[in-house]
Structures are given as C-alpha cells and as structure tokens.
Design a protein around this motif. Structure first.
Motif, PDB file in Angstrom:
ATOM      1  N   VAL A   9       0.865  -1.181   0.000  1.00  8.23           N
ATOM      2  CA  VAL A   9       0.000   0.000   0.000  1.00  8.23           C
ATOM      3  C   VAL A   9       0.900   1.228   0.000  1.00  8.23           C
ATOM      4  O   VAL A   9       1.774   1.367   0.867  1.00  8.23           O
ATOM      5  N   LEU A  10       0.707   2.092  -0.983  1.00  4.37           N
ATOM      6  CA  LEU A  10       1.433   3.357  -1.069  1.00  4.37           C
ATOM      7  C   LEU A  10       0.466   4.491  -0.747  1.00  4.37           C
ATOM      8  O   LEU A  10      -0.604   4.586  -1.350  1.00  4.37           O
ATOM      9  N   VAL A  11       0.859   5.364   0.189  1.00  6.73           N
ATOM     10  CA  VAL A  11       0.031   6.514   0.536  1.00  6.73           C
ATOM     11  C   VAL A  11       0.842   7.764   0.214  1.00  6.73           C
ATOM     12  O   VAL A  11       1.806   8.086   0.895  1.00  6.73           O
ATOM     13  N   GLU A  12       0.460   8.458  -0.848  1.00  2.54           N
ATOM     14  CA  GLU A  12       1.239   9.599  -1.340  1.00  2.54           C
ATOM     15  C   GLU A  12       0.317  10.567  -2.059  1.00  2.54           C
ATOM     16  O   GLU A  12      -0.395  10.186  -2.988  1.00  2.54           O
ATOM     17  N   ASP A  13       0.320  11.831  -1.620  1.00  2.00           N
ATOM     18  CA  ASP A  13      -0.583  12.813  -2.222  1.00  2.00           C
ATOM     19  C   ASP A  13       0.026  13.516  -3.432  1.00  2.00           C
ATOM     20  O   ASP A  13      -0.693  14.120  -4.219  1.00  2.00           O
ATOM     21  N   ASN A  14       1.345  13.443  -3.599  1.00  2.00           N
ATOM     22  CA  ASN A  14       1.995  14.042  -4.767  1.00  2.00           C
ATOM     23  C   ASN A  14       1.775  13.124  -5.964  1.00  2.00           C
ATOM     24  O   ASN A  14       2.295  12.003  -6.012  1.00  2.00           O
ATOM     25  N   LYS A  33      -1.369  -0.884  -4.282  1.00  2.00           N
ATOM     26  CA  LYS A  33      -2.580  -0.087  -4.123  1.00  2.00           C
ATOM     27  C   LYS A  33      -2.134   1.312  -3.717  1.00  2.00           C
ATOM     28  O   LYS A  33      -1.523   1.508  -2.649  1.00  2.00           O
ATOM     29  N   TRP A  34      -2.428   2.290  -4.563  1.00  4.85           N
ATOM     30  CA  TRP A  34      -1.986   3.665  -4.312  1.00  4.85           C
ATOM     31  C   TRP A  34      -3.168   4.494  -3.830  1.00  4.85           C
ATOM     32  O   TRP A  34      -4.195   4.588  -4.498  1.00  4.85           O
ATOM     33  N   LEU A  35      -3.021   5.104  -2.650  1.00  3.90           N
ATOM     34  CA  LEU A  35      -4.048   5.954  -2.067  1.00  3.90           C
ATOM     35  C   LEU A  35      -3.466   7.340  -1.822  1.00  3.90           C
ATOM     36  O   LEU A  35      -2.265   7.491  -1.598  1.00  3.90           O
ATOM     37  N   LYS A  36      -4.325   8.359  -1.883  1.00 11.11           N
ATOM     38  CA  LYS A  36      -3.833   9.744  -1.939  1.00 11.11           C
ATOM     39  C   LYS A  36      -3.701  10.442  -0.591  1.00 11.11           C
ATOM     40  O   LYS A  36      -3.131  11.515  -0.508  1.00 11.11           O
ATOM     41  N   ASN A  37      -4.237   9.870   0.479  1.00 14.38           N
ATOM     42  CA  ASN A  37      -4.042  10.463   1.808  1.00 14.38           C
ATOM     43  C   ASN A  37      -4.295   9.408   2.870  1.00 14.38           C
ATOM     44  O   ASN A  37      -4.764   8.301   2.582  1.00 14.38           O
TER      45      ASN A  37
END
Length: 253
Positions: A9-14, A33-37
């Motif tokens: 799981v990647l959590v990255e807003d950029n 799985k990429w989530l934005k915040n």
C-alpha cells in the motif's frame, strides 16, 4: 518472496511522485494499491492487510504519522512493516517516528535502489520472523487477450519482463497470436511498429527512474534491458531530444 507477488500500500498525495513510485514497484513485481491520503488508506486498510505500507509523512486530511498510530491499534497490523517517506525530517521528528514503532524511513529525494532494497530487506526479515514452513506454490498467470485490453495486455508483459530483451516472437507467443497480427494491431492502435513501441516503453520507465533520483546510467541500462549503454544513450537522445547525461543533470539540479 520470489514465488508470489507481495502486496504494498502506497500513501502519497503528490501525483507525479506517486505515479513514478507506483510504476517502479509494479515493474519490480509487486502488487500496489496507491491511495492519496491517510484517511483513504485507513478506510482501505479496514478490509485489507498488505505486506508493506509506504506512506508520506505530511499529507492533507490525514498524515502518515496519524495513519500509523491508528492502524497499530489493531493487532492485525502488528506484523505489517511501515515505511515513512518525507522531504523534511529533523532529528526530533525522526526519533519520534521510530519511538512510535515506524520500521524505517526514506528521505526525499531518494534513489530507486534504496527504496527497493529497503522493501526487500524488510520483507525478508518479516518472512524469517514468521518462520513459514510451507513454500507457496508456483502460479502461472495467463493474460487473457481481448480487443478492449490489447495494449494493456502488451504493457503487462513488457512490465513483467522490463529487464530482459523482448521481441515480437516473445510477445506473439505470450498473446497467442501470430507475429503479423500482433504487428498490425499495434500499428493500428499506436501508429508505431512493435520494436519502437517496446523501446519507448522501456525509455518511459527509465524516465520515471530518473525522476525518482536515479543517476547511474549503467543501472538505467540494466533495469530497462537494453543491450548496451551506447544503444540506450542513442535511443534516449532520439526519443527525448537531449543526451542522457544532460537530461540527468537538468533533472537533478
């Protein structure tokens, strides 16, 4: 670790950084799985337990530090490694994160190899701690081809074999179609021949590695499966419009 894809799981807003990390990890054989915040991640994690969580520290809605403290209240996340990525981390903040139990951190900008090696090492350590006695069975995934996902299927094969030489014979056999049919289809959808499409797919991946901080030209050659540095450099200049060395310098000023 080699027998099955690990879930990250990647959590990255950029968005630019997130997309680059996403592609690097997917091309390296991980499910991502990429989530934005942090809040989006917290909701997702309520029903999913990945092998590793990688999170930016400072984000809107919920930062990585708050996300970590929230999920660690649930025992099912006790064995899930948590890596923080951040551009600014003074000693006080760093010590606080480590005291809270964060397993590792990466400072931006970072090199691709640093991220991949930290993930590999932490997964190997996790596997040893869990003392898995039965190996996971090998699985062969057949890519189902349809008109709708033709290019997606090709990209999937290219991503899985990004470090190796891939030609039309290999692709046609993987897609269960003739070489002539493959060539016609790719020309129709991309206005490129198959060799050009493969070459530019690899070069696009190299550009993402450079964006993430990679400067070692031979590493770029090895990671994208080109035969030589000279061929890679010539192809890069033709595709991007500037030399590889100049592009790296301009990107990392």
């Amino acid at each position: 670790m080699k027998n099955e894809k690990k879930n990250i799981v990647l959590v990255e807003d950029n968005l630019a950084l997130g997309e680059s990390i996403h592609d690097v990890l997917v091309f390296s054989g991980f499910n991502l799985k990429w989530l934005k915040n942090g809040y989006e991640a917290f909701v997702y994690l309520s029903d999913n337990v990945p092998d590793v969580i990688i999170s930016d520290l400072m984000m809107p809605v919920m930062g990585g530090d708050e996300l970590f403290l929230k999920i660690r209240k649930n025992n099912k996340f006790n064995a899930v490694p948590f890596i923080i990525i951040t551009a600014n981390m003074d000693d006080e903040t760093k010590f606080k994160q480590l005291e809270n139990g964060v397993n590792d951190y990466i400072m931006k900008p970072f090199k691709t190899r640093e991220l991949l090696l930290k993930i590999k090492n932490i997964l190997n350590l996790k596997a040893q701690i869990e003392k898995k006695n039965s190996p996971d069975p090998f699985s062969k995934v057949t890519i189902k081809l349809s008109e709708k996902d033709f290019v997606v299927s090709i990209n999937t094969i290219l991503a899985k074999n990004i470090k190796h030489k891939i030609d039309i014979d290999h692709l046609s056999s993987q897609l269960y179609i003739s070489k002539s049919t493959l060539d016609k289809k790719i020309r129709k959808r991309t206005n490129k021949n198959i060799s050009q499409y493969i070459r530019e797919f690899k070069l696009d991946y190299a550009l993402k590695l450079i964006y993430l901080g990679e400067r070692n030209m031979q590493f770029l050659v090895d990671e994208t499966g080109f035969n030589s540095l000279s061929y890679f450099s010539t192809s890069f200049k033709k595709y991007v419009g500037v030399t590889l060395r100049d592009y790296i310098k301009s990107t990392h000023k």
